[in-house]
Design a protein around this motif. Structure first.
Motif, PDB file in Angstrom:
ATOM      1  N   ILE A 106      -8.218  -5.458  -4.406  1.00  0.00           N
ATOM      2  CA  ILE A 106      -7.099  -4.746  -5.028  1.00  0.00           C
ATOM      3  C   ILE A 106      -7.345  -3.274  -4.752  1.00  0.00           C
ATOM      4  O   ILE A 106      -8.443  -2.786  -4.943  1.00  0.00           O
ATOM      5  CB  ILE A 106      -7.072  -4.986  -6.549  1.00  0.00           C
ATOM      6  N   GLY A 107      -6.312  -2.609  -4.320  1.00  0.00           N
ATOM      7  CA  GLY A 107      -6.492  -1.195  -4.037  1.00  0.00           C
ATOM      8  C   GLY A 107      -7.292  -1.008  -2.764  1.00  0.00           C
ATOM      9  O   GLY A 107      -7.139  -1.764  -1.814  1.00  0.00           O
ATOM     10  N   VAL A 108      -8.126  -0.025  -2.765  1.00  0.00           N
ATOM     11  CA  VAL A 108      -8.960   0.193  -1.593  1.00  0.00           C
ATOM     12  C   VAL A 108     -10.411   0.305  -2.023  1.00  0.00           C
ATOM     13  O   VAL A 108     -10.711   0.715  -3.135  1.00  0.00           O
ATOM     14  CB  VAL A 108      -8.590   1.486  -0.839  1.00  0.00           C
ATOM     15  N   GLU A 109     -11.268  -0.071  -1.135  1.00  0.00           N
ATOM     16  CA  GLU A 109     -12.687   0.101  -1.380  1.00  0.00           C
ATOM     17  C   GLU A 109     -13.291   0.627  -0.093  1.00  0.00           C
ATOM     18  O   GLU A 109     -12.727   0.435   0.978  1.00  0.00           O
ATOM     19  CB  GLU A 109     -13.338  -1.235  -1.748  1.00  0.00           C
ATOM     20  N   PHE A 110     -14.400   1.281  -0.231  1.00  0.00           N
ATOM     21  CA  PHE A 110     -15.068   1.610   1.007  1.00  0.00           C
ATOM     22  C   PHE A 110     -16.572   1.663   0.810  1.00  0.00           C
ATOM     23  O   PHE A 110     -17.064   1.852  -0.302  1.00  0.00           O
ATOM     24  CB  PHE A 110     -14.550   2.914   1.614  1.00  0.00           C
ATOM     25  N   LEU A 111     -17.260   1.453   1.887  1.00  0.00           N
ATOM     26  CA  LEU A 111     -18.716   1.510   1.872  1.00  0.00           C
ATOM     27  C   LEU A 111     -19.167   2.338   3.066  1.00  0.00           C
ATOM     28  O   LEU A 111     -18.475   2.405   4.086  1.00  0.00           O
ATOM     29  CB  LEU A 111     -19.308   0.104   1.965  1.00  0.00           C
ATOM     30  N   LEU A 157     -20.919   5.453   9.191  1.00  0.00           N
ATOM     31  CA  LEU A 157     -19.633   4.761   9.197  1.00  0.00           C
ATOM     32  C   LEU A 157     -19.114   4.692   7.776  1.00  0.00           C
ATOM     33  O   LEU A 157     -19.819   4.239   6.876  1.00  0.00           O
ATOM     34  CB  LEU A 157     -19.808   3.342   9.716  1.00  0.00           C
ATOM     35  N   GLN A 158     -17.910   5.138   7.615  1.00  0.00           N
ATOM     36  CA  GLN A 158     -17.276   4.985   6.304  1.00  0.00           C
ATOM     37  C   GLN A 158     -16.202   3.921   6.499  1.00  0.00           C
ATOM     38  O   GLN A 158     -15.163   4.174   7.105  1.00  0.00           O
ATOM     39  CB  GLN A 158     -16.655   6.301   5.884  1.00  0.00           C
ATOM     40  N   ILE A 159     -16.492   2.752   5.984  1.00  0.00           N
ATOM     41  CA  ILE A 159     -15.614   1.613   6.255  1.00  0.00           C
ATOM     42  C   ILE A 159     -14.658   1.421   5.092  1.00  0.00           C
ATOM     43  O   ILE A 159     -15.086   1.198   3.956  1.00  0.00           O
ATOM     44  CB  ILE A 159     -16.435   0.332   6.487  1.00  0.00           C
ATOM     45  N   TRP A 160     -13.395   1.506   5.391  1.00  0.00           N
ATOM     46  CA  TRP A 160     -12.369   1.362   4.350  1.00  0.00           C
ATOM     47  C   TRP A 160     -11.780  -0.028   4.412  1.00  0.00           C
ATOM     48  O   TRP A 160     -11.309  -0.477   5.452  1.00  0.00           O
ATOM     49  CB  TRP A 160     -11.267   2.409   4.534  1.00  0.00           C
ATOM     50  N   ASP A 161     -11.796  -0.643   3.281  1.00  0.00           N
ATOM     51  CA  ASP A 161     -11.293  -1.993   3.159  1.00  0.00           C
ATOM     52  C   ASP A 161      -9.995  -1.919   2.365  1.00  0.00           C
ATOM     53  O   ASP A 161      -9.932  -1.248   1.332  1.00  0.00           O
ATOM     54  CB  ASP A 161     -12.346  -2.828   2.424  1.00  0.00           C
ATOM     55  N   THR A 162      -8.984  -2.568   2.855  1.00  0.00           N
ATOM     56  CA  THR A 162      -7.676  -2.412   2.219  1.00  0.00           C
ATOM     57  C   THR A 162      -7.178  -3.735   1.656  1.00  0.00           C
ATOM     58  O   THR A 162      -7.694  -4.790   1.985  1.00  0.00           O
ATOM     59  CB  THR A 162      -6.657  -1.926   3.254  1.00  0.00           C
ATOM     60  N   PRO A 213      -1.812   5.699   2.545  1.00  0.00           N
ATOM     61  CA  PRO A 213      -2.341   7.069   2.464  1.00  0.00           C
ATOM     62  C   PRO A 213      -3.751   7.200   3.004  1.00  0.00           C
ATOM     63  O   PRO A 213      -4.157   8.281   3.416  1.00  0.00           O
ATOM     64  CB  PRO A 213      -2.329   7.369   0.966  1.00  0.00           C
ATOM     65  N   PHE A 214      -4.438   6.101   3.031  1.00  0.00           N
ATOM     66  CA  PHE A 214      -5.821   6.177   3.454  1.00  0.00           C
ATOM     67  C   PHE A 214      -5.984   6.064   4.965  1.00  0.00           C
ATOM     68  O   PHE A 214      -7.070   6.189   5.486  1.00  0.00           O
ATOM     69  CB  PHE A 214      -6.646   5.105   2.749  1.00  0.00           C
ATOM     70  N   HIS A 222      -5.355  11.535  -5.557  1.00  0.00           N
ATOM     71  CA  HIS A 222      -6.423  11.720  -6.512  1.00  0.00           C
ATOM     72  C   HIS A 222      -6.653  10.595  -7.496  1.00  0.00           C
ATOM     73  O   HIS A 222      -7.763  10.235  -7.789  1.00  0.00           O
ATOM     74  CB  HIS A 222      -6.167  12.977  -7.319  1.00  0.00           C
ATOM     75  N   PHE A 223      -5.561  10.087  -7.984  1.00  0.00           N
ATOM     76  CA  PHE A 223      -5.760   9.123  -9.060  1.00  0.00           C
ATOM     77  C   PHE A 223      -5.743   7.687  -8.545  1.00  0.00           C
ATOM     78  O   PHE A 223      -5.632   6.767  -9.328  1.00  0.00           O
ATOM     79  CB  PHE A 223      -4.720   9.343 -10.149  1.00  0.00           C
ATOM     80  N   TYR A 224      -5.878   7.539  -7.263  1.00  0.00           N
ATOM     81  CA  TYR A 224      -5.873   6.187  -6.722  1.00  0.00           C
ATOM     82  C   TYR A 224      -7.068   5.384  -7.206  1.00  0.00           C
ATOM     83  O   TYR A 224      -7.042   4.179  -7.178  1.00  0.00           O
ATOM     84  CB  TYR A 224      -5.821   6.220  -5.198  1.00  0.00           C
ATOM     85  N   PHE A 225      -8.086   6.083  -7.621  1.00  0.00           N
ATOM     86  CA  PHE A 225      -9.231   5.321  -8.117  1.00  0.00           C
ATOM     87  C   PHE A 225      -8.887   4.595  -9.407  1.00  0.00           C
ATOM     88  O   PHE A 225      -9.589   3.685  -9.812  1.00  0.00           O
ATOM     89  CB  PHE A 225     -10.457   6.231  -8.299  1.00  0.00           C
ATOM     90  N   CYS A 226      -7.805   4.986 -10.026  1.00  0.00           N
ATOM     91  CA  CYS A 226      -7.374   4.297 -11.249  1.00  0.00           C
ATOM     92  C   CYS A 226      -6.434   3.140 -10.940  1.00  0.00           C
ATOM     93  O   CYS A 226      -6.020   2.436 -11.863  1.00  0.00           O
ATOM     94  CB  CYS A 226      -6.621   5.234 -12.183  1.00  0.00           C
ATOM     95  N   TYR A 227      -6.058   2.997  -9.710  1.00  0.00           N
ATOM     96  CA  TYR A 227      -5.005   2.036  -9.394  1.00  0.00           C
ATOM     97  C   TYR A 227      -5.320   0.638  -9.927  1.00  0.00           C
ATOM     98  O   TYR A 227      -4.538   0.022 -10.628  1.00  0.00           O
ATOM     99  CB  TYR A 227      -4.792   1.990  -7.880  1.00  0.00           C
ATOM    100  N   ARG A 228      -6.484   0.184  -9.582  1.00  0.00           N
ATOM    101  CA  ARG A 228      -6.858  -1.168  -9.984  1.00  0.00           C
ATOM    102  C   ARG A 228      -6.970  -1.272 -11.496  1.00  0.00           C
ATOM    103  O   ARG A 228      -6.675  -2.304 -12.077  1.00  0.00           O
ATOM    104  CB  ARG A 228      -8.176  -1.536  -9.302  1.00  0.00           C
ATOM    105  N   TRP A 229      -7.390  -0.190 -12.108  1.00  0.00           N
ATOM    106  CA  TRP A 229      -7.526  -0.205 -13.561  1.00  0.00           C
ATOM    107  C   TRP A 229      -6.195  -0.543 -14.209  1.00  0.00           C
ATOM    108  O   TRP A 229      -6.106  -1.403 -15.080  1.00  0.00           O
ATOM    109  CB  TRP A 229      -7.976   1.153 -14.090  1.00  0.00           C
TER     110      TRP A 229
END
Lengths: 201, 1148
Positions: free
Chosen positions: A40-45, A58-63, A75-76, B1049-1056
């Motif tokens: 859900i949303g985005v994550e990255f490692l 490497l900054q890997i963005w998972d969508t 946006p990412f 900026h507030f995308y980190f809250c999205y999942r919340w």
């Protein structure tokens, strides 16, 4: 580590459930969770690695794969150095959507030179038995859509995962080099050399 | 001595700790390639190893008196084991280095030692220096191995290292960490810019515990500032005042030219002269004369009153460049008096020197100090043997000017002098037109006037024109005008009533550049700095700064308040509900209270129950009972009968919905099967379709009939019979029988179905159309790529649109085929199972699982569900028969039209029958089918992945999850399934454990949550509200977040927000948070999620600030922190934040 390492932003794209998160997690943490939940949303490692003598972070963005989350995902894309188009070899639809993903990325990432933007295509889940997409088909698609390198991976078996991400880095570095060369006034055959279409099968 | 088992336990515990730490380090090594030496894992690892090595150590081996047993041990080992010897040498060298450094910080040592862990080469790292160094030198494993091998020499028999198993294990555990590379690099990206969230939290814990509770960087929130501003004003200046005294008199930048104790000054006309310290300082370009009352110098004023001491008002700092004349009076009974007169004619209070030539000495020092640029006029005379002496002049005022008419008495000419300070090179210096202009404009007379010499008096000109009436200027600028001292009053001004008492800050003109520039810190262009400013002025400046800051704070506060009112007042309920009234709600809603309420619904008000839940949650055992009320499935106050009624309605509705989508799903499955087969065929052959393939397709589609039952019915079928036969072959015969039985049963049961009319009478909007037509057109339309851009495209259909025609005669075929026993049904079964939703569920799945699913189904839908399921199954079987018969009949091209026929069969023909299959007798428009296909695909993908690690989600329960989700989507097909819905449903199902009930509650929940999904619009509102809230409640964090200005900026809250924090917390916490959110709607805020989000941010705000996180860092941080939050703390903070906003709004 020598000198300042280069930060490369890589985006994993593809239909839901093709294994984007699994690929990322396998690569960064070397773990595979067959029960992994959808993103859900985005994550990255981040992961540091060395490719051909260059140190790279490497900054890997998972969508999130579902179409609906486009507004959250896109946006990412901006500022990405490389895009990994992912499908699952046991899901034909995910393969057929590759083109859409490619378009979406090029559109939203605001890529200046889409012709030469480094894409890498990954056919994941090669551990599965009932394939719906053949290697040849996938390779053909890659040839036709921009001569992208194609790799068949399995996050579950850790097949080709590291190779895939390293290939992504090579692609980026190669494009960079080309740019440098171009600036120096050399002419470069863009279709040869860097794009070593490596495939595992 | 402890018993043997206890000893064994201890050994195991020690070993476990080491294992854990080794794992941590190895993990860090894998993820980061390097392990930093200062990683907290290393410290804990060293501690763990040390504990093991010391366990059961003989006292002799440890050295009786040595405080560092490890050192003693390793040195002993070193005698026989060269690597240890090397190590000892290295560590001893290190220790020496540290020792020398330690001497300087001896005082700090004690404090620091108490801390659990410290970054950098902390005392803790030093404490484990031996182990640590051994690790980095990669000899630790060797030494421990040596110890194990020679354990009898060093250890008691119960020691860990003596243990034949544990000892070697420990040694081998250490091999891994000893093979790693450790780095000290401080700038390496992997450690310093990319520490894990864990690391960040730990680091913060370490240093925050040692500084203080509050972060030093924390700026008080507005409301706090408002309440405590007058308090906070007091402590800061007192600190700096002390600093000033220190710095002014022991300043390295200024040369002390002259210093004299006990110089008397009469600060005010109504008081005695006060002794003080007179000092003359010279800095690079100016000289400053300072006088400080003794009380300030020796600190005789109590610390508390220090700052408020009136003596601050008396202290003086005089810039000598402003001084033009020195009037010296020598008296017989005292040492002498000096009066300084500045260029504007203002006279300073006289300094009275003690006896003994101090006046002359002062003058001589002054004269020296003025060189080379300035001089005294007339100069002091040098007299051989006596040094400087007063010039032998008889003139009172050698070059007297009109301004200095302040007269001495003439009779003491011999003892009174007037010196002029001149700067031969820069005459113009004294003409300061601006300044003079400004003074004249306000018509200020000299503040100090000399009265006849000898008995000098002090007159303070308290001009009445300085009425304290200047506060009305919105931006109070310091006036350059002379003011009588009145800081005393100002100190007591509280900020809340500041405006009415606001006065321009009083200042003396003694530091004209300061006062003119109005810059509070005095770093003006004229080179005026703190050292030269009068103490008094400095204090005033500080006060002024504080006041103006408070004033601006007050203004900002007002502005924010209006923002709060306009934007945030809608976020909270204005009624503040107390956690303590009528009783303490900390215990939450307990089973006892609930029972009482159910027994007598008047015993508790709904509001009171909600209050209890809001402040204390619901006792886990009664969640199942209470949640339906909270979610609106039941209304509070409903009687049991009413509730039953609701349940029945819901069950009926659910059953009907399920029947509808199951019917649809059957068709979808079939189509999918076909496309799948095509894909397979394409994949395997790579050739285009030929007639053979057509036939193949046909075969496949037949097979897919079975699969179209989907797991719900198909698998049940198998499971039903799996007890009677382990071989799928046998299924056939049993199935036949079962089918008949089922039908019989169904007929029996049918009359019992409540709301049977509802079930039977359902019609989709399209039911008016002939189904076959609908479907066929659907097929042809479907072949248009436009319709299936995203989801499964039926290749086969695309290629053979023409052959897929409706067949109306299929009904007859079906009739005949019903009696036929198909030969391929068994393999078909197998295939179906393989491809059904849960491919891991094989036919021989254990019975108990089956029992659980049927059992739960029974529970959920006492009768109807059963009926529907069985009914569906029978219809499925019918379809098989049909398919088979067709298959068997011939291979005519018409056979391709099997699907439409089946569709019509499933939906229309069966509708006319008595069996409840008719409940699914709905015609599905092609659009609907496509939509459903898309959604089904997504649902299944996500259901399969839904919280499989949580105990509840067995395949059977995932099945329920899927059913509910499909039902919900079927009812909201226009919205469709969106990722995240599964997350929202899962906790409901866990608690309610009842399909229909969970369905109803989920529907209620989604009324609010739908808005957060991409098709809603609430997410942006949430972000905007978060922005406002952070702006109001934590401006510092707000600034940081805007530093890298980015709309993400507030995308980190999205999942919340999307999932109500479901992914951020562990299940038990999710339950608590959710019920709090639901209750909060009626207790404190309908937007309580915002406050939880804010609380989550606030909990880590110091970490975010300290690490200057940008938005990607924050995303990463919170992703890593998922399921690791302290929920109780977060909820409490969230409630406090709501309260804060409520009070902000209340204080209008």
């Amino acid at each position: 580590m020598s000198g300042k390492s280069l930060l490369l932003k890589v985006i994993l794209l593809g239909d839901g459930g093709v294994g984007k998160s699994s690929l990322m997690n396998r690569y960064v943490t070397n773990k595979f969770d067959s029960q992994a939940f959808h993103t859900i949303g985005v994550e990255f490692l981040n992961r540091d690695l060395e490719v051909d003598g260059r140190f790279v972070t490497l900054q890997i963005w998972d969508t999130a794969g579902q179409e609906r989350f486009k507004s959250l995902r896109t946006p990412f894309y901006r500022g990405a150095d490389c895009c990994l188009l992912t499908f699952s070899v046991d899901d034909r639809q995910s393969f057929e959507n590759l083109g859409n993903w490619q378009k979406e990325f090029i559109y939203y990432a605001d890529v200046k030179d889409p012709e030469h933007f480094p894409f890498v295509v990954l056919g994941n889940k090669v551990d599965k038995e009932d394939r719906q997409v053949t290697t040849e088909e996938a390779q053909t698609w890659c040839m036709e859509n921009g001569d992208y390198p194609y790799l068949e991976t399995s996050a579950k078996d850790d097949t080709n995962v590291t190779v895939a991400f390293e290939e992504a880095v090579r692609q980026v570095l190669a494009v960079e080099e080309q740019l440098e060369h171009c600036m120096l006034g050399h002419t470069i055959d863009l279709n040869s050399g860097s794009k070593a279409g490596s495939s595992c099968c | 001595m402890a018993s043997a088992p206890a000893e064994a336990e201890t050994r195991q515990r020690l070993l476990r700790t080491v294992k854990k730490e080794v794992k941590q380090i190895m993990e860090e090594a894998v993820t980061r390639k390097f392990v930093h030496e200062d990683s907290s894992h290393i410290i804990s690892f060293c501690a763990a190893v040390e504990a093991c090595v010391l366990h059961g150590l003989r006292r002799r081996a440890a050295g009786f008196l040595r405080s560092n047993k490890i050192a003693a041990l390793f040195m002993k080992v070193g005698k026989n084991f060269p690597p240890a010897e090397d190590l000892s040498r290295k560590v001893q060298d290190l220790e020496q280095l540290i020792e020398s450094a330690r001497n300087q910080i001896q005082g700090l040592q004690e404090n620091v030692r108490k801390l659990p862990k410290l970054p950098n080469l902390s005392p803790l790292a030093i404490k484990h220096l031996w182990i640590r160094t051994a690790l980095f030198e990669k000899v630790l494993d060797k030494i421990v191995h040596y110890l194990v091998e020679n354990s009898s020499k060093y250890y008691e028999k119960e020691a860990l290292l003596m243990d034949p198993v544990d000892g070697p294990i420990l040694a081998s555990l250490l091999v891994g960490p000893c093979a790693l590379e450790y780095t000290k690099m401080k700038t390496a990206d992997h450690f310093w810019t990319d520490p894990s969230a864990d690391e960040l939290v730990q680091r913060h814990r370490i240093h925050s515990s040692h500084v203080r509770q509050d972060s030093p960087t924390k700026r008080p929130a507005l409301c706090i500032q408002k309440r405590h501003s007058s308090g906070s004003m007091d402590d800061r200046p007192s600190l700096s005042a002390r600093d000033y005294v220190e710095s002014l008199h022991q300043n390295s930048r200024a040369t002390l030219l002259y210093g004299k104790n006990n110089v008397l000054v009469q600060p005010r006309d109504d008081m005695e002269a006060v002794p003080g310290y007179l000092s003359l300082h010279q800095t690079a370009d100016v000289m400053t004369l300072k006088w400080t009352p003794n009380q300030l110098m020796n600190g005789s004023v109590g610390d508390l009153d220090y700052e408020k001491s009136v003596y601050w008002d008396y202290a003086m700092t005089i810039r000598l460049e402003e001084i033009v004349y020195l009037h010296c009076h020598q008296q017989v009974d005292s040492g002498g008096t000096v009066v300084l007169v500045s260029q504007d004619g203002i006279q300073r209070p006289p300094f009275r020197f003690p006896k003994g030539g101090h006046l002359l000495q002062f003058l001589s020092c002054l004269e020296n100090g003025l060189l080379p640029h300035g001089q005294l006029d007339p100069p002091l005379w040098s007299q051989r043997g006596k040094g400087k002496v007063f010039p032998k002049l008889r003139k009172r005022s050698p070059q007297g000017s009109a301004e200095s008419t302040s007269s001495d008495k003439d009779d003491d000419e011999a003892t009174d002098y007037v010196f002029r300070i001149i700067y031969p090179g820069m005459q113009s210096e004294f003409v300061a037109p601006d300044f003079l202009g400004s003074t004249s404009s306000v018509s200020v007379g000299p503040a100090w006037m000399m009265v006849p010499a000898g008995r000098s008096m002090l007159v303070v000109a308290r001009g009445s024109q300085w009425e304290p009436a200047r506060w009305d200027t919105t931006l109070p600028t310091p006036s350059p005008k002379e003011q009588p001292p009145m800081p005393q009053d100002l100190m007591d001004v509280s900020v809340s009533n500041l405006p009415s008492l606001w006065q321009p800050s009083p200042r003396k003109s003694s530091c004209s550049s300061c006062s003119q520039s109005g810059s509070a810190d005095g770093s003006s262009t004229n080179g005026c700095n703190h050292e030269r400013a009068p103490l008094k002025l400095l204090c005033d400046n500080m006060k002024y700064q504080i006041l103006s800051r408070a004033f601006y704070g007050w203004l900002a506060y007002c502005r924010h308040l209006s923002t709060v009112r306009t934007h945030l007042s809608a976020l909270v309920n204005h009624m503040i509900v107390s956690p303590d009234l009528p009783c303490d709600a900390g215990q939450g809603l307990t089973a006892r209270i609930w029972e009482q309420y159910l027994h007598d619904s008047t015993s508790y008000e709904e509001q009171e129950l909600l209050r209890l839940i809001y402040y204390g949650g619901i006792q886990p055992e009664i969640r199942k009972a209470v949640w339906p009320f909270l979610l609106g499935h039941y209304q509070f106050g409903m009687t049991e009968t009413e509730r039953k009624e609701v349940d029945e309605q819901i069950h009926a509705c659910y059953a009907q919905t399920m029947a509808e989508w199951l019917g649809c799903e059957a068709i979808v499955r079939q189509r999918e099967r076909e496309s799948h087969a095509a894909a397979l065929a394409k994949c395997s052959s790579g050739a285009s379709l030929d007639s053979h393939l057509h036939r193949m397709l046909h075969r496949d589609s037949t097979i897919s009939n079975e699969s179209s039952q989907s797991c719900s019915s198909g698998r049940q079928n198998i499971r039903l019979h799996s007890d009677s036969s382990s071989s799928t072959q046998v299924f056939e015969s049993v199935d036949e029988v079962e089918q008949v039985e089922a039908e019989g049963r169904l007929e029996e049961k049918q009359p019992k179905i409540p709301n049977g009319n509802l079930v039977n009478g359902t019609c989709s909007p399209d039911s008016g159309h002939p189904s076959s037509h609908n479907f066929s057109s659907g097929l042809s339309e479907h072949s248009e790529p436009s319709l299936s851009t995203e989801d499964s495209v039926l290749d086969a259909q695309r290629n053979t649109p023409t052959v897929l025609r409706p067949r109306d005669g299929s009904v007859d075929d079906r009739q005949s085929s019903e009696a036929t026993t198909s030969q391929d049904e068994a393999p078909r079964e197998e295939l179906a199972v393989q491809d059904s939703l849960e491919s891991d569920l094989l036919a021989n799945e254990s019975m108990d699982e089956f029992m659980s699913i049927t059992g739960s189904l029974d529970m959920a839908l006492p009768e109807k569900d059963d009926v529907v399921m069985e009914g569906w199954r029978s219809s499925e079987t019918e379809k098989h028969g049909q398919a088979d018969s067709e298959d068997n009949l011939s291979e005519e091209p018409e056979m391709e039209s099997l699907f439409p026929a089946l569709a019509s069969l499933a939906v229309t023909t069966s509708a006319n029958e008595v069996s409840p299959v008719s409940s699914s007798g709905v015609t599905y428009s092609p659009e609907l089918l496509d939509l459903y296909t898309v959604n089904l695909h997504r649902i299944e993908k996500d259901v399969q992945r839904c919280d499989r690690n949580y105990w509840y989600f067995t395949p059977a329960n995932l099945e329920k999850l899927r059913n509910i989700m499909c039902s919900y989507i079927w009812q909201h097909i226009e919205i469709g399934y969106v990722q995240g819905m599964c997350d929202l449903l899962a906790p409901l199902l866990v608690i309610l454990d009842d399909e229909a009930l969970a369905f109803s509650c989920f529907t209620e929940l989604m009324k609010r949550m739908n808005q957060n999904f991409p098709h809603g619009g609430a997410m942006d509102t949430h972000f905007a509200n978060m922005r406002s809230l952070i702006q109001i409640l934590d401006s510092e964090l707000f600034e940081l977040m805007h530093q890298n200005g980015d709309y993400t900026h507030f995308y980190f809250c999205y999942r919340w927000f999307l999932l109500d924090f479901k992914r951020e917390l562990v299940y038990d916490d999710v339950f608590l948070v959710w019920e709090t959110i639901w209750a909060a709607k009626h207790v404190s805020s309908a937007h309580y999620v915002l406050f939880i989000a804010l609380a989550l941010v606030e909990v880590y705000r110091d970490i975010i600030l300290e690490n200057n996180m940008d938005f990607t860092d924050i995303i990463k941080f919170f992703n890593e922190m998922a399921e690791r939050h302290n929920t109780k703390q977060v909820l409490k903070l969230a409630r406090d934040l709501v309260y804060k906003v409520q009070t902000l709004i209340e204080n209008k």
